[in-house]
Design a protein around this motif. Structure first.
Motif, PDB file in Angstrom:
ATOM      1  N   GLU A 397       0.859  -1.186   0.000  1.00 26.13           N
ATOM      2  CA  GLU A 397       0.000   0.000   0.000  1.00 26.13           C
ATOM      3  C   GLU A 397       0.894   1.233   0.000  1.00 26.13           C
ATOM      4  N   ASN A 398       0.849   1.988  -1.074  1.00 28.88           N
ATOM      5  CA  ASN A 398       1.739   3.132  -1.261  1.00 28.88           C
ATOM      6  C   ASN A 398       1.177   4.399  -0.619  1.00 28.88           C
ATOM      7  N   GLN A 399       2.065   5.362  -0.360  1.00 31.49           N
ATOM      8  CA  GLN A 399       1.667   6.598   0.313  1.00 31.49           C
ATOM      9  C   GLN A 399       0.724   7.443  -0.528  1.00 31.49           C
ATOM     10  N   ASP A 400       0.794   7.297  -1.875  1.00 32.13           N
ATOM     11  CA  ASP A 400      -0.075   8.097  -2.735  1.00 32.13           C
ATOM     12  C   ASP A 400      -1.464   7.482  -2.896  1.00 32.13           C
ATOM     13  N   GLY A 401      -1.730   6.427  -2.146  1.00 30.73           N
ATOM     14  CA  GLY A 401      -3.049   5.799  -2.205  1.00 30.73           C
ATOM     15  C   GLY A 401      -3.159   4.658  -3.194  1.00 30.73           C
ATOM     16  N   THR A 402      -2.116   4.432  -3.983  1.00 27.66           N
ATOM     17  CA  THR A 402      -2.134   3.305  -4.918  1.00 27.66           C
ATOM     18  C   THR A 402      -1.679   2.029  -4.214  1.00 27.66           C
ATOM     19  N   ILE A 403      -1.896   0.916  -4.880  1.00 27.19           N
ATOM     20  CA  ILE A 403      -1.488  -0.385  -4.348  1.00 27.19           C
ATOM     21  C   ILE A 403      -0.683  -1.100  -5.427  1.00 27.19           C
ATOM     22  N   THR A 404       0.494  -1.572  -5.059  1.00 22.45           N
ATOM     23  CA  THR A 404       1.344  -2.310  -5.990  1.00 22.45           C
ATOM     24  C   THR A 404       1.179  -3.801  -5.739  1.00 22.45           C
ATOM     25  N   LEU A 405       0.751  -4.502  -6.773  1.00 20.72           N
ATOM     26  CA  LEU A 405       0.556  -5.956  -6.694  1.00 20.72           C
ATOM     27  C   LEU A 405       1.725  -6.658  -7.388  1.00 20.72           C
ATOM     28  N   THR A 406       2.381  -7.552  -6.683  1.00 21.07           N
ATOM     29  CA  THR A 406       3.426  -8.379  -7.287  1.00 21.07           C
ATOM     30  C   THR A 406       2.790  -9.685  -7.729  1.00 21.07           C
ATOM     31  N   VAL A 407       2.931  -9.986  -9.025  1.00 25.79           N
ATOM     32  CA  VAL A 407       2.195 -11.096  -9.628  1.00 25.79           C
ATOM     33  C   VAL A 407       3.162 -12.067 -10.292  1.00 25.79           C
ATOM     34  N   HIS A 408       2.974 -13.343 -10.046  1.00 21.08           N
ATOM     35  CA  HIS A 408       3.724 -14.394 -10.733  1.00 21.08           C
ATOM     36  C   HIS A 408       2.829 -15.071 -11.759  1.00 21.08           C
ATOM     37  N   ALA A 409       3.396 -15.352 -12.926  1.00 20.32           N
ATOM     38  CA  ALA A 409       2.690 -16.101 -13.964  1.00 20.32           C
ATOM     39  C   ALA A 409       3.026 -17.577 -13.792  1.00 20.32           C
ATOM     40  N   VAL A 410       2.062 -18.355 -13.319  1.00 24.34           N
ATOM     41  CA  VAL A 410       2.256 -19.792 -13.076  1.00 24.34           C
ATOM     42  C   VAL A 410       1.951 -20.537 -14.371  1.00 24.34           C
ATOM     43  N   TYR A 411       2.900 -21.355 -14.818  1.00 23.65           N
ATOM     44  CA  TYR A 411       2.739 -22.013 -16.112  1.00 23.65           C
ATOM     45  C   TYR A 411       3.002 -23.517 -15.983  1.00 23.65           C
ATOM     46  N   PRO A 412       1.971 -24.288 -15.622  1.00 21.18           N
ATOM     47  CA  PRO A 412       2.158 -25.736 -15.478  1.00 21.18           C
ATOM     48  C   PRO A 412       2.719 -26.392 -16.738  1.00 21.18           C
ATOM     49  N   TYR A 413       2.321 -25.918 -17.913  1.00 24.03           N
ATOM     50  CA  TYR A 413       2.756 -26.533 -19.158  1.00 24.03           C
ATOM     51  C   TYR A 413       4.270 -26.495 -19.311  1.00 24.03           C
ATOM     52  N   GLU A 414       4.910 -25.485 -18.731  1.00 24.81           N
ATOM     53  CA  GLU A 414       6.371 -25.383 -18.789  1.00 24.81           C
ATOM     54  C   GLU A 414       7.020 -25.781 -17.460  1.00 24.81           C
ATOM     55  N   ASN A 415       6.251 -26.409 -16.592  1.00 21.08           N
ATOM     56  CA  ASN A 415       6.770 -26.887 -15.308  1.00 21.08           C
ATOM     57  C   ASN A 415       7.430 -25.770 -14.498  1.00 21.08           C
ATOM     58  N   THR A 416       6.731 -24.652 -14.372  1.00 21.22           N
ATOM     59  CA  THR A 416       7.282 -23.550 -13.601  1.00 21.22           C
ATOM     60  C   THR A 416       6.176 -22.818 -12.856  1.00 21.22           C
ATOM     61  N   SER A 417       6.482 -22.405 -11.637  1.00 20.12           N
ATOM     62  CA  SER A 417       5.540 -21.595 -10.867  1.00 20.12           C
ATOM     63  C   SER A 417       5.827 -20.113 -11.035  1.00 20.12           C
ATOM     64  N   ARG A 418       6.822 -19.785 -11.895  1.00 23.26           N
ATOM     65  CA  ARG A 418       7.114 -18.380 -12.172  1.00 23.26           C
ATOM     66  C   ARG A 418       7.705 -18.280 -13.572  1.00 23.26           C
ATOM     67  N   SER A 419       6.818 -18.270 -14.556  1.00 22.84           N
ATOM     68  CA  SER A 419       7.263 -18.106 -15.941  1.00 22.84           C
ATOM     69  C   SER A 419       7.811 -16.707 -16.143  1.00 22.84           C
ATOM     70  N   TYR A 420       7.149 -15.756 -15.545  1.00 22.61           N
ATOM     71  CA  TYR A 420       7.651 -14.390 -15.449  1.00 22.61           C
ATOM     72  C   TYR A 420       6.911 -13.704 -14.311  1.00 22.61           C
ATOM     73  N   ALA A 421       7.341 -12.509 -13.952  1.00 25.22           N
ATOM     74  CA  ALA A 421       6.720 -11.773 -12.844  1.00 25.22           C
ATOM     75  C   ALA A 421       6.522 -10.323 -13.256  1.00 25.22           C
ATOM     76  N   HIS A 422       5.439  -9.720 -12.753  1.00 28.54           N
ATOM     77  CA  HIS A 422       5.188  -8.307 -13.067  1.00 28.54           C
ATOM     78  C   HIS A 422       4.606  -7.600 -11.851  1.00 28.54           C
TER      79      HIS A 422
END
Length: 461
Positions: A397-422
């Motif tokens: 929760e940022n001071q300017d009232g925004t919220i930053t969400l850290t997201v992982h792209a889970v990709y079972p097809y490539e056997n990874t719980s973090r194909s990329y992150a944003h």
């Protein structure tokens, strides 16, 4: 299976049969341990005091050799048709029909407490006529957990019940110690899957069975397959990932190849607030047929963000109806529509703090018609069917009232719980709705490979 095919399949080298040693049991001290035993599961077709006629379950390599196998009932098991047994033997199969095994070490009746599972799910379904959603999945998973089962939903959208036992199983597997675990995976109001996992010496054996409610209101097993996991891993993000191949006559008839499975089971729980943010802000868009979370953009510079894709996502949510614009059915052709500017702008500006001039500069605006040119995605823009799914793993929760969400792209097809992150920044409005502020790919910083995604074709293309 015809005699012709049986003769061909019986020539498969014993080496392949020995692949199934992943779930072998310890042999008695007086047994010859120079050769590792093989293990497979089979369904009892006929049972007597002296002999058992069984059919190997789908996915077992023994099914490649014979669809019927005679086994001596030396342990005097009380069996009936339909029981599932596990057979440990020396890996050799005699060329008879029905086939016979070389030396059998042990036969085990697979105990399945399915009646208890059925009753729990019946009770939950009887509480409401509402369609299946994550809340129903949570109730079903919770009820199973209260009754001692390890359970999760197929989308990994609710925290696993019995996670401590699953963690212990993963630890034992990593230490190459023998262990067993059964996980119940809820896939809908009337369907669930069980994964029976066995590990030893670092190998893992998977038996997956699917159950569905029939027209009479009773659960019936639709399928069962067994396979050695060719890949498994417990990730630092808290996922148990499994991959394996199995033989299925039905699958082979359709594809001329073995069946293949990629499974991702979230074991570690997520903060409930993370799940709420994910359901509210990230999952509705996801990664299919849009680049909202696949590119870097901000309120100052929207970069390559495709607002036509954004329109596709949020028009149905705002107007509570499907998009009334149909794509061309002929490959290589595009159908073009003109969407009145008040409709297009209402959809986009509900979710983005963007002025009209900037929006019109990022799209094809037709001032003479007071409309935006729009072409639905067509055949040429189809994407690969198996894509990652997003999971919010933390938030700030940022001071300017925004919220930053850290997201992982889970990709079972490539056997990874973090194909990329944003990182996706949102702003909560006074009416508790929200707007997107920015998106940034944080890992990997370079060479992001989103091969499964197709950009929307431009007018020139």
């Amino acid at each position: 299976m015809t005699k012709k095919y049986r003769k061909i399949l019986l020539t498969i080298p014993i080496l392949f049969v020995l692949i199934l040693t992943a779930c072998k049991e310890e042999l008695p001290d007086n047994e010859d341990q120079t050769a590792a035993p093989a293990v497979f599961q089979a369904t009892v077709v006929e049972a007597g005091d002296e002999m058992i006629l069984a059919e190997p379950v789908e996915g077992s390599l023994e099914l490649l050799s014979a669809d019927r196998i005679y086994v001596i009932n030396e342990e005097n098991l009380k069996l009936q048709e339909g029981d599932v047994i596990e057979i440990q033997y020396d890996g050799s199969i005699l060329e008879t029909y029905p086939a016979q095994l070389g030396k059998v070490y042990h036969i085990t009746l697979m105990e399945e407490d399915m009646a208890g599972i059925y009753q729990i799910l019946y009770d939950e379904m009887g509480k409401t006529e509402a369609p299946y959603d994550w809340e129903m999945a949570e109730r079903m998973v919770s009820s199973l957990g209260e009754n001692g089962y390890v359970a999760v939903d197929s989308g990994n959208q609710v925290n696993m019940e019995g996670a401590d036992r699953a963690l212990e199983f993963c630890r034992m597997a990593e230490e190459k110690k023998p262990s067993e675990l059964t996980v119940i995976v809820i896939a809908g109001r009337d369907v669930f899957t069980t994964y029976d996992l066995k590990t030893k010496d670092g190998d893992m054996m998977v038996t997956r069975a699917c159950y569905r409610l029939d027209k009479g209101g009773n659960f019936q097993r639709e399928s069962r397959v067994s396979y050695p996991a060719s890949f498994w891993k417990y990730t630092e993000d808290g996922y148990l990932l499994l991959e394996g191949r199995y033989f299925s006559e039905e699958e082979f008839a359709l594809t001329l190849s073995d069946g293949q499975e990629h499974t991702a089971l979230r074991v570690l729980p997520l903060d409930e607030r993370c799940r709420e943010w994910n359901r509210q802000c990230i999952l509705p868009a996801g990664y299919r047929e849009n680049n909202l979370f696949l590119s870097d953009w901000s309120r100052e510079d929207y970069g390559e963000l495709d607002f036509s894709d954004v329109f596709d996502i949020f028009y149905p949510r705002l107007y509570d109806q499907p998009i009334p614009f149909i794509a061309a059915e002929v490959e290589g052709t595009k159908t073009r529509y003109q969407i009145p500017d008040d409709i297009f702008e209402h959809v986009i500006m509900t979710y983005f703090d963007i002025d009209r001039e900037k929006l019109r500069s990022k799209t094809v605006y037709l001032p003479e018609s007071s409309a935006y040119e729009y072409s639905p995605r067509g055949i040429d823009e189809a994407e690969y069917p198996e894509i990652p799914y997003p999971e919010v793993v933390s938030y700030t929760e940022n001071q300017d009232g925004t919220i930053t969400l850290t997201v992982h792209a889970v990709y079972p097809y490539e056997n990874t719980s973090r194909s990329y992150a944003h990182k996706t920044v949102i702003r909560i409005l006074e009416d508790d709705s929200f707007q997107y502020v920015s998106n940034e790919i944080i890992w990997p910083k370079e060479n992001l490979n989103i091969w499964w995604h197709s950009d929307r074709l431009t007018k020139g293309e």
